[in-house]
Design a protein around this motif. Structure first.
Motif, PDB file in Angstrom:
ATOM      1  N   VAL A   1       7.646 -13.662  68.566  1.00 59.64           N
ATOM      2  CA  VAL A   1       6.213 -13.793  68.848  1.00 59.64           C
ATOM      3  C   VAL A   1       5.543 -14.668  67.798  1.00 59.64           C
ATOM      4  N   ALA A   2       5.962 -14.550  66.549  1.00 62.32           N
ATOM      5  CA  ALA A   2       5.414 -15.418  65.498  1.00 62.32           C
ATOM      6  C   ALA A   2       5.750 -16.881  65.777  1.00 62.32           C
ATOM      7  N   ARG A   3       6.937 -17.141  66.293  1.00 63.87           N
ATOM      8  CA  ARG A   3       7.318 -18.519  66.634  1.00 63.87           C
ATOM      9  C   ARG A   3       6.453 -19.046  67.785  1.00 63.87           C
ATOM     10  N   VAL A   4       6.242 -18.206  68.801  1.00 62.80           N
ATOM     11  CA  VAL A   4       5.404 -18.620  69.931  1.00 62.80           C
ATOM     12  C   VAL A   4       4.000 -18.948  69.445  1.00 62.80           C
ATOM     13  N   ASN A   5       3.404 -18.055  68.662  1.00 65.71           N
ATOM     14  CA  ASN A   5       2.040 -18.274  68.189  1.00 65.71           C
ATOM     15  C   ASN A   5       1.936 -19.523  67.324  1.00 65.71           C
ATOM     16  N   THR A   6       2.967 -19.783  66.534  1.00 66.23           N
ATOM     17  CA  THR A   6       2.983 -21.002  65.723  1.00 66.23           C
ATOM     18  C   THR A   6       2.967 -22.241  66.607  1.00 66.23           C
ATOM     19  N   ASP A   7       3.806 -22.242  67.640  1.00 62.15           N
ATOM     20  CA  ASP A   7       3.819 -23.358  68.591  1.00 62.15           C
ATOM     21  C   ASP A   7       2.440 -23.582  69.209  1.00 62.15           C
TER      22      ASP A   7
ATOM     23  N   ARG B   1       4.700 -22.125  57.138  1.00 60.05           N
ATOM     24  CA  ARG B   1       3.536 -21.397  56.654  1.00 60.05           C
ATOM     25  C   ARG B   1       2.880 -20.612  57.789  1.00 60.05           C
ATOM     26  N   TRP B   2       2.693 -21.257  58.949  1.00 60.14           N
ATOM     27  CA  TRP B   2       2.081 -20.564  60.080  1.00 60.14           C
ATOM     28  C   TRP B   2       2.960 -19.414  60.566  1.00 60.14           C
ATOM     29  N   TYR B   3       4.258 -19.622  60.556  1.00 65.16           N
ATOM     30  CA  TYR B   3       5.175 -18.559  60.974  1.00 65.16           C
ATOM     31  C   TYR B   3       4.981 -17.307  60.107  1.00 65.16           C
ATOM     32  N   LYS B   4       4.904 -17.486  58.818  1.00 62.72           N
ATOM     33  CA  LYS B   4       4.748 -16.338  57.913  1.00 62.72           C
ATOM     34  C   LYS B   4       3.375 -15.679  58.091  1.00 62.72           C
ATOM     35  N   ILE B   5       2.355 -16.486  58.317  1.00 60.20           N
ATOM     36  CA  ILE B   5       1.016 -15.926  58.556  1.00 60.20           C
ATOM     37  C   ILE B   5       1.028 -15.039  59.796  1.00 60.20           C
ATOM     38  N   PHE B   6       1.597 -15.551  60.874  1.00 63.90           N
ATOM     39  CA  PHE B   6       1.612 -14.775  62.113  1.00 63.90           C
ATOM     40  C   PHE B   6       2.510 -13.553  61.997  1.00 63.90           C
ATOM     41  N   PHE B   7       3.586 -13.656  61.260  1.00 69.12           N
ATOM     42  CA  PHE B   7       4.450 -12.495  61.086  1.00 69.12           C
ATOM     43  C   PHE B   7       3.691 -11.373  60.382  1.00 69.12           C
ATOM     44  N   LEU B   8       2.906 -11.721  59.380  1.00 71.47           N
ATOM     45  CA  LEU B   8       2.118 -10.707  58.673  1.00 71.47           C
ATOM     46  C   LEU B   8       1.019 -10.132  59.570  1.00 71.47           C
ATOM     47  N   ILE B   9       0.389 -10.989  60.379  1.00 72.30           N
ATOM     48  CA  ILE B   9      -0.648 -10.503  61.305  1.00 72.30           C
ATOM     49  C   ILE B   9      -0.046  -9.524  62.311  1.00 72.30           C
ATOM     50  N   LEU B  10       1.117  -9.871  62.862  1.00 71.67           N
ATOM     51  CA  LEU B  10       1.777  -8.995  63.824  1.00 71.67           C
ATOM     52  C   LEU B  10       2.185  -7.680  63.177  1.00 71.67           C
ATOM     53  N   THR B  11       2.612  -7.747  61.928  1.00 74.04           N
ATOM     54  CA  THR B  11       2.966  -6.525  61.211  1.00 74.04           C
ATOM     55  C   THR B  11       1.755  -5.613  61.080  1.00 74.04           C
TER      56      THR B  11
ATOM     57  N   TRP C   1      12.190  -4.367  66.992  1.00 72.72           N
ATOM     58  CA  TRP C   1      10.893  -4.731  66.408  1.00 72.72           C
ATOM     59  C   TRP C   1      11.014  -6.037  65.624  1.00 72.72           C
ATOM     60  N   LEU C   2      12.061  -6.177  64.809  1.00 72.76           N
ATOM     61  CA  LEU C   2      12.219  -7.357  63.969  1.00 72.76           C
ATOM     62  C   LEU C   2      12.351  -8.623  64.803  1.00 72.76           C
ATOM     63  N   SER C   3      13.249  -8.617  65.780  1.00 75.41           N
ATOM     64  CA  SER C   3      13.472  -9.827  66.569  1.00 75.41           C
ATOM     65  C   SER C   3      12.261 -10.153  67.434  1.00 75.41           C
ATOM     66  N   THR C   4      11.535  -9.121  67.884  1.00 83.62           N
ATOM     67  CA  THR C   4      10.328  -9.371  68.665  1.00 83.62           C
ATOM     68  C   THR C   4       9.238  -9.980  67.797  1.00 83.62           C
ATOM     69  N   ALA C   5       9.023  -9.423  66.606  1.00 82.97           N
ATOM     70  CA  ALA C   5       8.020  -9.984  65.692  1.00 82.97           C
ATOM     71  C   ALA C   5       8.358 -11.424  65.338  1.00 82.97           C
TER      72      ALA C   5
ATOM     73  N   TRP D   1      -0.779 -17.242  77.389  1.00 78.69           N
ATOM     74  CA  TRP D   1      -0.592 -16.870  75.982  1.00 78.69           C
ATOM     75  C   TRP D   1      -1.433 -15.638  75.635  1.00 78.69           C
ATOM     76  N   VAL D   2      -2.664 -15.587  76.142  1.00 73.98           N
ATOM     77  CA  VAL D   2      -3.522 -14.420  75.890  1.00 73.98           C
ATOM     78  C   VAL D   2      -2.892 -13.165  76.493  1.00 73.98           C
ATOM     79  N   LEU D   3      -2.348 -13.280  77.714  1.00 76.22           N
ATOM     80  CA  LEU D   3      -1.684 -12.143  78.338  1.00 76.22           C
ATOM     81  C   LEU D   3      -0.470 -11.703  77.521  1.00 76.22           C
ATOM     82  N   MET D   4       0.286 -12.678  77.022  1.00 70.36           N
ATOM     83  CA  MET D   4       1.435 -12.343  76.182  1.00 70.36           C
ATOM     84  C   MET D   4       0.989 -11.631  74.913  1.00 70.36           C
ATOM     85  N   ALA D   5      -0.060 -12.149  74.277  1.00 71.02           N
ATOM     86  CA  ALA D   5      -0.557 -11.523  73.052  1.00 71.02           C
ATOM     87  C   ALA D   5      -0.987 -10.086  73.307  1.00 71.02           C
TER      88      ALA D   5
END
Length: 470
Positions: free
Chosen positions: A358-364, A380-390, A351-355, A94-98
């Motif tokens: 990745v937000a789904r993966v991080n939520t999991d 809620r976590w999905y939206k948080i990670f989407f904003l972080i990735l943005t 960019w959209l589909s990747t974000a 996961w760290v490598l993916m991030a």
């Protein structure tokens, strides 16, 4: 991780209702290897490396199929499966993916190069400044669309289908030009027989670029794992028992991400229903693979017929603009403008589909390893990670030209592929079958095909390391 539970396998709803993940796979791939790196290799070195394209694409089919099959059989994402193997394996992966996705904002800035060429605005800015401006604008529009949408996956699927149809249709028509048809026979021969030597000596700095072209001959690297999430959101097989928690309307008490995966029961008719789902998965993943092969071959053919004679290369802050000559060949100035619009669209949706994925993966991952994180819903976590990735992609976009950033992401993703392909072999053919009824267990042929893919990726990684160290 809790043990798999048992449940009735849902019926196959029909092809029209089920198809979609493979098209998303194909459209996302159009924003990387198809548009950028394979045309670059062909325009610079001629047909010398074209013979690598078909094997590179076909190697991904067993891997993509197995990623989808895991979700089909238990309803879980492939990342949840990795945690079932070992937390100490999944966390470093996961760290490598991030790390590999710190630079995927380059796809937005690459799309920005197309819009900048189209509009030549804002006035007074350099090409770099204009490209970054439109890259940021693309991200803002996509982020707003996600937060306003009542069904994120459905929105992404519709956008991807539209972009894929327009892109393939335009490329097919462009390839009917007499100057393109004239070189088609020698081009087709080179897909099987190496047209060696290259037109110019190979430059060491292009080693990573060639690896990127091979990795992105389809949806390579960690992007391949996203297929599991599209299959899950589409409700394929056992995933049909799990409503999407990232769509609007998720219950505040929602804890579905932690519900044990459900495998099929050995009930009357279950075997026939599973065969229908497996046929679907074979075709759907094949749409992604063969649709990508066709599109990449078309862009390579146009690069050979159009870019090579003019000495044009997709690079720098013109990484997505020189290919506008493809459509200009058939439609002149109007075609050039059309291509720039299409290029901006599918690089933006990359960019959209990747974000989103990745937000789904991080939520999991977060809700799996931190019990206290389960107080917030998946939505809620999905939206948080989407904003972080943005925010991360906005910060990394100005650091280098789009091509350099995409290459960094590809190299990290390639080594990730070597690791997780072996993990999927162990998961799908060692761990999961222990919980499956006999009719749902994989065949030895499937294990052999996946083993061949794993061995090929391992050999490519060794060759790359040897080339870089010599």
């Amino acid at each position: 991780m809790p043990a798999y539970r048992r449940a009735e396998l849902p019926r196959f709803p029909g092809w029209r209702a089920a198809l979609g993940p493979g098209i998303v796979w194909m459209a996302l791939a159009q924003g990387s290897g198809e548009l950028i790196w394979w045309p670059y290799i062909i325009a610079k070195y001629g047909l010398a490396f074209l013979f690598l394209l078909l094997p590179a694409c076909l190697l991904q089919w067993p891997l993509t199929f197995e990623i989808g099959r895991y979700t089909l059989l238990c309803g879980e994402s492939i990342w949840t499966g990795f945690f079932r193997l070992s937390r100490w394996f999944a966390l470093p992966l996961w760290v490598l993916m991030a790390a590999s996705f710190l630079w995927f904002g380059a796809f937005a800035s690459a799309g920005g190069t197309a819009i900048a060429e189209l509009t030549h605005s804002p006035p007074g800015l350099s090409p770099r400044g204009q490209s970054l401006f439109w890259g940021y604008a693309t991200i803002a529009i996509c982020t707003a669309a996600v937060f306003m949408s009542r069904g994120v996956y459905r929105m992404i699927e519709r956008i991807m289908v539209a972009v894929a149809v327009v892109t393939v249709g335009g490329l097919v028509i462009a390839c009917t030009h007499p100057s393109v048809l004239e070189v088609a026979p020698e081009f087709l021969r080179a897909t099987v027989l190496p047209a060696w030597p290259p037109l110019r000596p190979f430059e060491d700095k292009d080693t990573s670029t060639l690896l990127t072209a091979v990795t992105f001959a389809g949806l390579g690297g960690f992007w391949t794992l996203f297929y599991s999430y599209w299959v899950r959101e589409k409700g394929v097989g056992m995933a049909g028992l799990r409503p999407s928690a990232t769509e609007a309307g998720a219950a505040p008490s929602d804890d579905r991400a932690l519900t044990p995966g459900a495998v099929p029961t050995d009930s009357v008719g279950a075997s026939g229903r599973l065969r229908a789902w497996i046929r679907f998965l074979f075709v759907d993943s094949g749409i992604g693979i063969f649709g990508n092969i066709v599109t990449t071959l078309l862009t390579c053919l146009l690069a050979y017929a159009v870019l090579l004679p003019k000495g044009l290369l997709p690079a720098g802050w013109e990484i997505a603009t020189v290919q506008s000559e493809f459509f200009a060949l058939r439609w002149g100035a109007v075609g050039k403008l059309l291509f720039l619009v299409v290029a901006a669209a599918f690089l933006g949706d990359t960019w959209l589909s990747t974000a989103d994925a990745v937000a789904r993966v991080n939520t999991d991952v977060i809700r799996t390893i931190f019990p206290q994180a389960r107080r917030k819903t998946e939505s809620r976590w999905y939206k948080i990670f989407f904003l972080i990735l943005t925010a991360i992609t906005c910060a990394t976009m100005p650091l280098a030209q789009p091509g350099a950033l995409i290459v960094i992401s590809a190299v990290l993703g390639f080594f990730g592929t070597v690791i997780f392909s072996i993990a999927i072999l162990i998961l799908n053919h060692g761990v999961l079958p222990r919980s499956l009824p006999h009719f749902a267990r994989p065949s030895r042929a499937a294990a052999l095909l996946l083993t061949v893919s794993c061995a090929a990726y391992l050999a490519l990684a060794a060759a790359y390391v040897y080339t870089m160290l010599r």
